[in-house]
Each structure stands twice: as structure tokens, then as C-alpha cells.
Design an enzyme around this catalytic site. Structure first.
Site, PDB file in Angstrom:
ATOM      1  CG  PHE A 244      -1.797  -1.220   1.330  1.00 31.86           C
ATOM      2  CD1 PHE A 244      -2.693  -1.690   0.355  1.00 31.86           C
ATOM      3  CD2 PHE A 244      -1.747  -1.989   2.555  1.00 31.86           C
ATOM      4  CE1 PHE A 244      -3.535  -2.698   0.610  1.00 31.86           C
ATOM      5  CE2 PHE A 244      -2.290  -3.246   2.682  1.00 31.86           C
ATOM      6  CZ  PHE A 244      -3.189  -3.534   1.765  1.00 31.86           C
ATOM      7  NE  ARG A 326       0.048  10.919  -7.796  1.00 32.73           N
ATOM      8  CZ  ARG A 326      -0.252  10.150  -9.071  1.00 32.73           C
ATOM      9  NH1 ARG A 326      -1.531  10.274  -9.117  1.00 32.73           N
ATOM     10  NH2 ARG A 326       0.787  10.000  -9.987  1.00 32.73           N
ATOM     11  CB  THR A 463       4.118  13.715 -10.302  1.00 30.38           C
ATOM     12  OG1 THR A 463       4.663  13.180  -9.215  1.00 30.38           O
ATOM     13  CG2 THR A 463       2.530  13.565 -10.364  1.00 30.38           C
ATOM     14  CB  ALA A 532       2.362   5.888  -9.507  1.00 28.85           C
ATOM     15  CD  GLU A 734      -1.650   5.066  -6.241  1.00 30.48           C
ATOM     16  OE1 GLU A 734      -1.162   5.646  -5.483  1.00 30.48           O
ATOM     17  OE2 GLU A 734      -1.367   5.365  -7.704  1.00 30.48           O
TER      18      GLU A 734
END
Length: 787
Positions: A244, A326, A463, A532, A734
Site C-alpha cells: 500500500f 499530487r 509525477t 502510482a 489507486e
């Protein structure tokens, strides 16, 4: 005589793409035969480590007496900062602000300051308690509510996103309001805790078995700590019992210490902290204080917003920079802000450094956006869903596409949120149930019900642009069986299975012919973290690339050997048609081997189109977006604040799903985990800076009994990725997590009913029963005040 031509459409391989296959290790999970690191046979003479943790929150170490520790039964060594042969740093971002072991100063309660190495784990744990450490206390801060996000210390530079003049738009708006929201953090609470086992080799060599989502980072951190090149360190992981995000960077410390001890003593070393030490010493989801100001008109059109996202980051940077970035990237969720200003404040605190967690800051940004929607709806006396739909990207008669630009200046090109909301609104009977709930509340004195439908738009890609790459290694053996290795890690999410399905589909062979192997830096180098939501996107494409190289060679060989055009070489289920004849796949492979055709390939993939200029706050950080929505209904006891989730309906898109069975599990699990974050999971530090919720007895994750009584989950079978992803699938790790927002907003709706929905409850998260009860009592008092 007419030759029979088989019906190719009727023939399929067993286990290819788009077939519902069970998780490759499911039978091992339930039978207890799945091998995790602590299940592996230990090499003869294996030593065990235990961390000595600081008992001060912020202090200078004036004396550290370890004599009794060293003399304890079974103790072989006690490591301190001076015993790190290379660099005493495991900072993942290269800011050199996170030591392997604290050196002279501690910055949070529970920071590792020494490590005992003993013959057994029990001996190491007992010896740790014998340390005598004296401190000179320093001032400390644990609560970001006591800090000024514009003036106090940050762990990494902040980010600002802006488009238009938000201040002017808000000032000129017919209506405006401002508020603040506190949003809690979250413990990862994986089933398998952190663990590392280091096995020394000759020269500088060392092999690390680490429960990590980022083997290459562990490799680099160990090499830095040992002062040796990366090529001497091999990191391997077959599976994790959950990650996680908590195992993206947090495994570095355990691996580095195990490796240091292993090389010092030429014996294998294992470190497995108990649950309390694990929770105290490792990072969590960032908790936020969100300040917001919004300007809007009488119809509910939002004209301008201004956000400040202040985050409790802990004592070092870890991944706080990209996490808070983010959060800003998702402060719009599914909404077009005509004018927007958003700023992050990654604040330094004397707490463990917070780290990656499923959603990586995105859910925190979305919750801020949804709070703004609620505020506008309550101010106007309207249903929040009406305000949501009015402010969607592409809404309000957008004909020129000028309502599709995000705060970071990326154009939203794949927007399907209107269709998802419309379908879910209909399938969940939202309008009818809204009326029924209103009638129920009017006739129920103590039990109040609430309903909310919330959307999700989640950006897919790292990112940090350079992380959007992956490698894979595929071997085809002479019997036609295939060996697959790639840089992704398996933490229960089914990544290995999905990538194997991609390779099976490419060769048109049954899934059981593809051997799934452990992730190792010795086969695929320079891997990105499995994070991600990019695991299948990146590694699936890299494996497909490798398979296609081999397939192309086999096609060329068959074309030349049998003197047929290339387009007459066709891979069919477990066989190959060459001209007017068919041969088994394994036979063609054996022929190719005899002809010295290379049957191995290294595949590679890098995500196209993406770019990001952080200094300007502009670019295309995401390759595409994944969309979903959830509708939840709750019942709240207004006398106690206790509640149950009566029903949840979810519609979520996964593109052309590689494996619907796996994806459904991801959506269901993501929702429950998101619901837990926003309702029951509470981190609490006392006035001495000690984390007191550090065990299952004090930290409440959702139980099976907490799931919605009625739980309907549907995948949008009409969706497909607008970009050429692997088989046009979409990420699903996610994006489902923030679907849990619907429960928070349903609770807010139920609380608001005690004041006839005239006051925005401003319910902070986690919305524990205590917090719900306090909100109910506050609204009752406010409603009773004279106008």
C-alpha cells in the site's frame, strides 16, 4: 475433398488477456503455503536483529550506555551510526536528511538509534531493553495545527498551481466563503510487516531478500550504506503480504542494517520488527490541514477557489514533496475551477517521516475539492450532487473545450464522468432514495440516515517523469515454455498474473506455460517502484515488447524456412499456422533453436507524451485519467454517534480490463480501505510526542462487519483507454481508494439532517463515532441560536 478450416474465434487459449483468472497465489494464500521472507529456510548460522528506538521526541543524545546490551546472552554485535561503513543516509530523494541510525540527535519518538544483532530474535529483543540512554530535551512540535504553513520549517520546497486570478474571481463573486478541514493520516497495516534478510557473498557481494515495492531503491540504499557499487548488491522479492505504499521507501532501513551486519560477521542476518516497533518507527499517510476559500454564484457555479494544503511530513523529506504535489494535482477532482490558486506546505514535525500510501496524496486533494462542493451546496440549500454535476469538467454547455483545463494546465481529453454519474445515479435509484431518506428522517427521532454520491478522477503516471519506464526479461525454452521476469513487485494485487496473461496472449499459449518468477535486480535493472497504479501499465507493456521481439524472430524464421510471406505466419492457440499447415508452438520453437535463433529478449517501455515543469506548475504529468463514482447510504445513532453503512453502489472504469476478477477485488478493497481512512482509522500522539495508536488494540481498521450491508460493484464495460495502453486497459490500484469519500459525505448528510440541512456540518476525518457525535451536538446548538 474440402479441407476443414477450424473456427478460430471459437478457439481460445486458457488464461489470456480479458479472462477472469484467479490470483496465481490465491490457493497458496489460503492454504498457508505461499512463501514469504520469514517462511524461507534460514541459512545456517543466521543472526537476528532488533532496533533500539529513541525514548525522546526531540533531543540531543548526551550518553548512550550499551555495555549491558553487549553483555546480554546471545548478543553478537550492537550497531550504532559510527558502524555504518559508507554513508549514514537512506533518504530516497537524495536530500541526505534521513540517517540509517540517528547520530547524536533524535528527531522523533521511536527513531532507531542502535541495532542489536544476536543469535536469536528473542535474545535481540530482550537485549534492546537493557540500553541506558540519556538525553538533553529540545523543543518539539507534532501537531501542524500549531504551525504557520507560510512561515514555519518545511522538509522540501512547496508547490504552487495557478490558473487565472483566483483572488480577483473570489472577490468579485456574488457569494464567497472560507473554511478549514482537518484530514487524518493512516497506518498501512499490512499483514506482513517489514522484514529483510541479508546473505553475504564473496568480495563485496550481498543478496538481500526484502519486503519492498522498490527493489532498485533498496539496492542503491544498501550500496550507499556499505560504500560499495550497486552491482555488488542483489535484491529479490517474490511476494509481499501487502504494501500500500508503505514498502516503497520504508524497507530501506531494515535492509541496510541487515546488510551491514551480514558483511561484518559473514553470516546471514534477518531483521523482522514486531508490530508495535513497525508502527512506531515507519511512516504513514500524510495528514493534512486544508484551508479553502471559494467564490460562487446563486446557481452554484464555482468561479474561483484558493487552497492551502498543509501536511504533517515528519522530520525528513522522504516522499513528502511528490505526495503533497499530487494532493494539489487532485484538488480539482472532477471539477473545472475557472480560476484557481493552490499551494502546498510540507511541514517539518517531530514525528516519523510520512511516506507513500495508496493514492499518494491524491485522495487528500479530492477530499478538499469535495468539501468545497458541500460548502456551496449548503450555502444555497441545494443537493450536493446538483452542485457536483454543474461544475464537472465539460459541463455547463462547454462547446469550445475551455472547461477542460486543469489547474496544472493539462487538457482533460478522456472525460467520462458525466456518463458514469448518470448511470450510477440511475442504477442506485438516487433520487427515489433521497426522497425516502428525507421521509424517514422526519419520522425518526434518534436514527438519521444520509446519502451521498461522489465522483473520482485519478491521474495515472508517476509525477517524477523518469520513473515512467519499465523493463522485462522473457525467455522461451525449447519445449515452448516461457520464463517471465519484470521490474514490478507482487503485493497481493495480482500484477504478476496480469503481466503473465499479457505474455500468454502475445504468444497465444496457455497461461500455465508462462512461469512467473521473483522480482530481482539481477535480471531487470534500474526498476521503478511498483506504485502510482502503474504496475500493469509499465511492466505489461515492457513484457509485451520483449515477447514481440521473440515472436518477430520466430515469424521471420518460419517465413524463411517454409518459404511463405510473413503475413502467412499466424500464431493461433498453442500452435502456429505457416501457410497451409499448422505446427505446435513448441515444435516451431525447437526448430528455431536448432537454427540458432535467439529465444530471449529484454523488453522496455517508457510512457509517451508526459512532461512536467514544476517551477512553472505546468505540463502533462498524467498519461490519462481513471474515473469512477460511489453512492453510499448510512444510518447514524444521534445519541452515540455510532453508524453503519447500509448500502454502497460503485461504478468504476478499468478500460478493457486485463482480468475483471482481479479488478473487482481491487475496487472492493480500495473502497473499504478508503472508507477506513475516513471513518475509523485514527492516529494519535500524546503531549510527549509518543504515538499511542501503535497496535491492533489501539488502531481500528475496518472489519468484515463494517462493510456495507448491500455492496454493489460494477465495472464500466463500455470504457476503454483513449491512449494505447496495454490492451487498452486502465490502472486500478489507486483510483478506487477515494471512492470511500461517499461514506464520509453520507455521514455528513446524516449529521446535517439534525439542523434541517441548513448548516454545513464541516465533519473532519476520520469521522469516528466520537467526532460524529460532537458534530451533531454542535449543529444542534447552532440551529437553536436566534437568527
Amino acid at each position: 475433398m474440402t479441407k476443414h478450416v477450424p473456427d478460430l474465434k471459437a478457439q481460445k487459449i486458457s488464461g489470456g488477456v480479458a479472462s477472469d483468472q484467479r490470483h496465481d497465489s490465491a490457493h497458496k494464500h489460503v492454504s498457508g503455503t505461499a512463501v514469504y521472507i520469514d517462511d524461507m529456510p534460514e541459512p545456517a548460522g543466521t543472526l537476528h536483529g532488533c532496533l533500539g528506538l529513541s525514548t525522546a521526541t526531540h533531543a540531543t543524545i548526551t550518553k548512550m550506555d550499551l555495555v549491558a546490551v553487549r553483555a546480554a546472552p546471545g548478543v553478537v554485535d550492537v550497531l550504532t551510526a559510527k558502524d555504518v561503513p559508507g554513508e549514514n543516509d537512506i533518504s530516497p530523494t537524495g536530500r541526505h536528511d534521513e540517517p540509517v541510525l540517528a547520530d547524536g540527535k533524535v528527531e522523533f519518538y521511536g527513531q532507531p538509534i542502535f541495532c542489536v544483532i544476536a543469535e536469536t530474535r528473542e535474545q535481540a529483543r530482550r537485549a534492546v531493553r537493557l540500553a541506558k540512554v540519556e538525553y538533553e530535551q529540545l523543543p518539539f512540535v507534532t501537531d501542524i495545527g500549531a504551525l504557520d504553513p507560510r512561515k514555519d520549517k518545511l522538509v522540501t520546497p512547496p508547490l504552487t498551481l495557478k490558473r487565472g486570478d483566483a483572488a480577483a474571481a473570489i472577490k468579485a463573486a456574488p457569494r464567497r466563503l472560507k473554511g478549514k478541514m482537518r484530514l487524518g493520516g493512516q497506518e498501512h497495516f499490512y499483514l506482513e510487516g517489514h522484514i529483510a534478510m541479508a546473505v553475504p557473498g564473496e568480495d563485496h557481494d550481498v543478496t538481500i531478500y526484502s519486503s519492498t515495492q522498490h527493489p532498485s531503491e533498496v539496492q542503491h540504499m544498501v550500496s550507499h550504506a556499505l560504500g560499495i557499487p550497486s552491482n555488488a548488491v542483489t535484491v529479490e522479492i517474490r511476494r509481499m503480504g501487502g504494501g500500500f505504499g508503505g514498502k516503497e521507501t520504508q524497507g530501506n532501513q531494515f535492509a541496510a542494517l541487515a546488510a551491514i551486519a551480514a558483511k561484518r560477521h559473514h553470516r546471514a542476518v534477518k531483521i523482522r520488527p514486531d508490530r508495535d516497533d513497525d508502527m512506531i518507527a515507519t511512516g504513514k499517510r500524510h495528514d493534512f490541514l486544508i484551508d479553502y476559500e471559494v467564490g460562487f454564484d446563486d446557481d452554484g457555479n464555482i468561479l474561483g477557489v484558493d487552497f492551502m494544503f498543509a501536511a504533517r511530513c515528519g522530520f525528513s523529506s522522504d516522499l513528502s514533496g511528490p505526495v503533497t504535489d499530487r494532493a494539489l494535482f487532485h484538488c480539482d477532482n472532477t471539477y473545472f475551477w475557472p480560476a484557481v490558486h493552490a499551494q502546498s506546505a510540507p511541514l517539518y514535525t517531530n514525528t516519523v517521516s510520512n511516506t507513500a500510501f495508496r493514492g499518494f496524496g491524491g485522495p487528500q486533494g479530492m477530499v478538499g475539492a469535495e468539501r468545497v462542493i458541500d460548502e456551496v451546496a449548503f450555502a444555497l440549500g441545494k443537493d450536493p450532487l446538483e452542485i457536483r454535476k454543474k461544475n464537472f469538467y465539460g459541463a455547463s454547455g462547454d462547446k469550445e473545450g475551455d472547461r477542460n483545463i486543469t489547474p496544472y494546465h493539462q487538457t482533460v481529453e478522456d472525460n467520462v464522468i458525466q456518463r458514469i454519474i448518470a448511470e450510477l445515479e440511475a442504477s442506485s435509484n438516487y433520487a427515489r432514495r433521497r426522497r425516502e431518506i428525507s421521509a424517514f428522517n422526519n419520522n425518526s427521532r434518534f436514527i438519521k440516515r444520509g446519502l451521498a454520491l461522489t465522483p473520482v478522477k485519478f491521474g495515472i503516471s508517476f509525477t517524477a517523469t523518469h520513473y515512467n519506464q519499465a523493463g522485462a526479461l522473457v525467455h522461451v525454452y525449447t519445449d515452448g515454455s516461457v520464463h517471465l521476469n519484470h521490474g514490478g513487485t507482487e503485493m497481493g494485487q495480482g500484477l504478476y498474473l496480469k503481466v503473465a496473461q499479457v505474455v500468454a496472449e502475445e504468444f497465444q499459449i496457455d497461461l500455465d506455460q508462462v512461469k512467473i518468477t521473483a522480482t530481482t535486480t539481477g535480471k531487470v535493472p534500474n526498476t521503478s517502484a511498483t506504485a502510482a497504479s502503474s504496475g500493469s501499465d509499465l511492466n505489461g507493456m515492457a513484457a509485451q515488447n520483449a515477447a514481440r521481439q521473440i515472436k518477430d524472430r520466430l515469424t521471420n524464421f518460419a517465413s524463411e524456412k517454409y518459404q511463405v510471406p510473413r503475413d502467412q505466419v499466424l500464431f493461433l492457440p498453442n500452435r502456429v499456422r505457416i501457410g497451409n499447415q499448422e505446427i505446435p508452438f513448441g515444435d516451431l520453437v525447437k526448430q528455431a533453436y536448432m537454427a540458432r535463433i535467439q529465444l530471449s529478449a529484454a523488453g522496455f517501455y517508457k510512457t509517451p507524451k508526459i512532461h512536467w515543469n514544476r517551477d512553472k506548475g505546468e505540463g502533462r504529468p498524467f498519461y490519462y485519467f481513471a474515473y469512477g463514482a460511489s453512492c453510499s447510504e448510512v444510518s447514524v445513532d444521534t445519541l452515540t454517534g455510532e453508524y453503519v453503512v447500509e448500502r454502497t453502489d460503485i461504478l468504476h472504469e478499468t478500460g478493457r480490463s486485463l482480468n475483471r476478477a482481479i479488478d473487482l477485488g481491487q475496487v472492493e478493497g480500495g473502497f473499504i480501505q478508503g472508507m477506513g481512512w475516513l471513518t475509523t482509522e485514527e492516529l494519535w500522539w500524546d503531549d510527549k510526542g509518543r504515538l499511542r495508536t501503535h497496535a491492533p488494540s489501539t488502531y481500528k481498521i475496518p472489519l468484515a462487519s463494517d462493510r456495507p450491508k448491500i455492496f454493489n460493484v460494477t465495472l464500466a464495460d463500455w470504457s476503454e483507454a483513449n491512449e494505447p495502453t496495454v490492451h487498452r486497459s486502465k490502472a486500478v490500484g489507486e483510483p478506487p481508494f477515494p471512492l470511500g469519500m461517499s461514506v464520509l459525505h453520507a455521514l455528513s448528510d446524516a449529521v446535517a439532517s439534525v439542523a434541517d440541512h441548513r448548516i454545513c456540518p464541516r465533519l473532519d476525518a476520520p469521522a469516528t463515532p466520537e467526532r460524529v457525535l460532537m458534530a451533531i451536538e454542535r449543529l444542534k446548538r447552532e440551529a437553536a441560536r436566534p437568527a
